[in-house]
Scaffold this motif. Structure first.
Motif: not given
Lengths: 527, 259
Positions: A205-206, A209-210, A213, A216-217, A243, B36, B39-40
């Motif tokens: 979960v933590l 998400p990184v 992104i 996506l970048l 990242f 989440t 965090l994103m």
């Protein structure tokens, strides 16, 4: 299935009832079929990559094809096999039963996670036919963003969607563990497998998400040229690595923590002894999860980061060894004076400890900044992370498969087949990857298509080992088919396990428990 | 399997003890999901702060290009929509169906206003050529063989015109012309618009997703599928909407005001 007892397998019939099922056990089986297919594909790519490296220069394919096979091997194995592997298959199957729940907290979300994995895998896999990707599984910029073809976009998009699957599974497990424990099942009484899955879920979960992104970048970089990773526009390609590893280093523990949970179960059951240091093993999972967020910089010792950052990351990286060693020593203490039965799952558990220790100790070499300059991006690194991830996760996966097979299907997995499979996988693994430590030390770079003639013998040994591993897994697959067709009836508790899943019939009934269990003691009360 | 138990209007799946138990679990799940999301966006904020510290002049010149008025209007619209969303949840909990429908419909309308304003902001940016990265550069090269930005080309054209003609023909007023000149003199300025479009674009997608979700719960309210006894979806969507607003509350000063 003697005398047609009512269980989750015959509760409903037809392929449609499987594809729309909300039963966590059926979803676990669907994950098993899907992930094992990906594993087969990734394994074939591995064998081809090793075959190409049998001789220096061109053996079978062009350098271009080699780069692509290496990329697909990595991407499939990491994102579709080892990361979802144990949590999605065995976590789904045993976690709710182990804590005395009828299902996971969000059954529909659980099914959706499976479809997310399928959709993501389909999009990623489609690039095989549309435009092959040759970036390596890490998609490092600027090569991925500026140089290579557009296939990176669907590939990365697929991984993004798979990430969603991972997040949703993790979220589901956290809420299930918090909210659905049976009466008397305090957090300090949940089986260690659940502790491991719980820590993994927090990481999922933590950290994911990184990655989301970042990917996506990368897509934005490739389509719009936003410039965040492009030095020409003032961006920095190294930011991508920061990242990326901020996710992908914790991801290593997403891969290994569930495996450690499996090992805790196996060691307790096959030593017939109360587990030594329950609390220490449980909380060391959380400790590993916590520390794992602070170590990503060790992937970038040679990226030009400050010396201070290097020293700090080096120190924190070595710190991970502490909770890991706590687990290992507790397992050994559990085995001490236990009535050990060397059944196939226990062999895989011991194999895990052996290989993971080698992987962990070579990790200390790589965590030392000075040594890392020598070993960086050589085969030493390849050997190290295969010892950790394959030697760790896949050994545990095989152990878990044989251990829980009777519970899942009601049939016993032939122990002899399991042992033969173990001999091939364990020996083949060492034959494949131990020479790579030496190759790395001699200076052979990783990912390369060609190598100096001096490295030929060791590479051939390595390729030979890969065939042994392949054989081992084929034997394992044969064991599954054989057990399904001709396996003996299992009974409720063939191995004398003490956790809750062994108190219910095999295969379990549709709602797991006829009556909600009430717990009065801890999970491993042997003696 | 969701063999839902219906006892006395309550509505809970078989694996929960009670409706309240299910409600608490769902709420925890939604909060985790929102973590989440934060965090994103956190990744973007980290990237933003790194490059802002590296190239303050780029972010200064870039943010001068954005219309603080439009940004402020959107901030107010979203804050108001958070208020109406909260009202909507409250009305559903109290069983005031009509009021709930109005409150949720107003929230959707606010989301629509937000997106319309964003549309005008975006199209104007495209018009004057303040676009991300490689699209800021035109294909043609100048006489000396250098890459020319779209802004540069526009300014070159504007310099040939009088102030009145410039405003009439190119839709550039005096302050905008000055800001564009400032931008042109700033190296690497397309980087700012890279962040602007990615951050506000992903946020915009969230606004759209939020509007669809609110529409979904609005239908549930109309069909009497939610009410005082069961309002988990309304509350969950509401929490999501508040987070979407919250993220904008950070984006607005970062993009529009910090420069």
């Amino acid at each position: 299935m003697a005398h047609e007892q009512h269980n989750y397998l015959n509760h409903q019939k037809g392929i449609w009832s499987w594809l729309t099922t909300l039963d966590h056990k059926r979803i676990g089986i669907m994950y098993f079929i899907a992930i094992m297919s990906f594993f087969f594909l990734g394994g074939v790519f591995a064998l081809l990559v090793r075959a190409e490296l049998f001789t220096p220069g061109k053996t079978l394919f062009s350098a271009d094809v080699y780069n692509r096979m290496m990329t697909y091997h990595g991407a499939i194995m990491v994102f579709m096999v080892i990361v979802p592997g144990i949590p999605a298959i065995f976590g789904n199957f045993v976690l709710p039963i182990m804590i005395g729940a009828k299902d996971v907290a969000f059954p529909r979300l659980n099914l959706m996670s499976w479809y997310m994995l399928m959709i993501g895998a389909a999009i990623t896999g489609s690039t095989l036919f549309l435009e092959n990707v040759d970036t390596g599984w890490t998609f490092y910029t600027p090569y991925s963003s500026i140089k290579t073809g557009l296939g990176v976009i669907p590939m990365v998009l697929g991984v993004f969607i798979i990430g969603f699957s991972s997040i949703l599974t993790g979220l589901n497990f956290i809420v299930t563990t918090h909210k659905l424990r049976a009466p008397g099942m305090t957090m300090n009484r949940i089986p260690l497998m659940v502790w491991a899955l719980y820590s993994t879920a927090i990481l999922q979960v933590l950290a994911t998400p990184v990655l989301a992104i970042t990917l996506l970048l990368l897509i934005a970089e490739k389509t719009l040229g936003v410039g965040i990773f492009d030095p020409q526009l003032g961006g920095d390609p190294v930011l991508f690595q920061h990242f990326f590893w901020f996710y992908s280093h914790p991801a290593v523990y997403i891969m290994i923590l569930p495996a450690m949970g499996v090992i805790s179960e196996l060691v307790a059951t096959y030593s017939r002894k109360i587990i030594f240091g329950y609390t220490a093993i449980a909380y060391s999972s959380l400790a590993i999860a916590g520390v794992s967020f602070l170590v990503w910089g060790h992937h970038m010792f040679v990226s030009g980061q400050s010396e201070f950052a290097g020293i700090l990351f080096s120190f924190i990286t070595m710190l991970v060894g502490v909770p890991t060693a706590i687990k290992l020593f507790n397992w050994i203490a559990t085995m001490y004076k236990g009535s050990i039965r060397l059944d196939a799952p226990m062999l895989f558990a011991i194999g895990f400890m052996f290989l993971f220790t080698i992987g962990g100790l070579t990790g200390v070499y790589l965590a030392s900044t000075g040594m890392d300059v020598h070993f960086h991006d050589t085969y030493f690194v390849v050997a190290h992370f295969h010892y950790v991830m394959v030697g760790g996760t896949l050994m545990a996966l095989m152990g878990a498969l044989i251990y829980w097979f009777p519970k899942v299907t009601g049939k016993i997995y032939s122990d002899l087949t399991g042992r033969i499979s173990w001999v091939f996988i364990f020996s083949g693994f060492n034959v494949t990857f131990f020479p790579q430590f030496i190759l790395g030390n001699m200076g052979m770079p990783r990912r390369y298509y060609d190598y100096l003639p001096t490295f030929t013998e060791l590479n051939q040994m390595s390729t030979f080992g890969s065939w042994l591993i392949g054989t081992g897994f084929l034997v394992g697959l044969f064991g599954v088919i054989y057990a399904l067709l001709k396996g003996k009836e299992a009974g409720n508790n063939p191995f004398g396990g003490k956790t809750l899943e062994w108190t219910i019939p095999s295969p379990p009934p549709h709602e797991n428990f006829d009556k909600t269990p009430v717990l009065t003691g801890g999970p491993y009360e042997y003696r | 399997m969701s063999t839902a138990n219906h006892t006395g209007g309550f509505h809970h799946a078989h694996h929960f003890d009670s409706a309240e138990h299910q409600y608490e679990s769902s709420k925890q799940g939604i909060w985790l999901f929102l973590v989440t999301e934060i965090l994103m966006f956190g990744g973007l904020f980290v990237g933003y702060s790194i490059y802002h510290s590296l190239y303050p002049q780029v972010f200064h010149a870039g943010s001068k290009q954005l219309s603080v008025v439009l940004g402020a209007v959107n901030t107010v619209v979203l804050l108001f929509s958070s208020f109406t969303m909260a009202l909507g949840i409250n009305y559903v909990q109290r069983g005031l169906k009509k009021k709930a429908i109005i409150a949720l419909a107003v929230t959707i309308a606010c989301a629509a206003i937000f997106m319309v304003v964003k549309f005008f902001e975006y199209t104007h940016k495209f018009h004057v050529g303040t676009v991300p990265g490689k699209y800021a550069y035109t294909e043609e090269l100048s006489a000396s063989g250098e890459k020319v930005t779209k802004v540069g080309a526009l300014l070159a054209e504007a310099n040939k015109l009088s102030v009145a003609e410039r405003e009439h023909k190119l839709h550039l007023d005096e302050t905008e012309y000055e800001h564009l000149t400032l931008l042109e003199r700033t190296k690497n300025w397309p980087l700012f618009f890279g962040f602007y479009f990615v951050m506000s674009g992903i946020h915009g997608l969230h606004v759209l997703a939020g509007a669809f979700l609110i529409f979904w719960v609005l239908l549930k309210v109309i069909k009497n599928q939610v009410g005082p006894e069961y309002f988990t979806p309304v509350e969950g969507v509401g929490l999501f909407w508040h987070v979407v607003d919250l993220i904008w509350i950070y984006l607005f000063p970062l993009l529009y005001l910090v420069g």
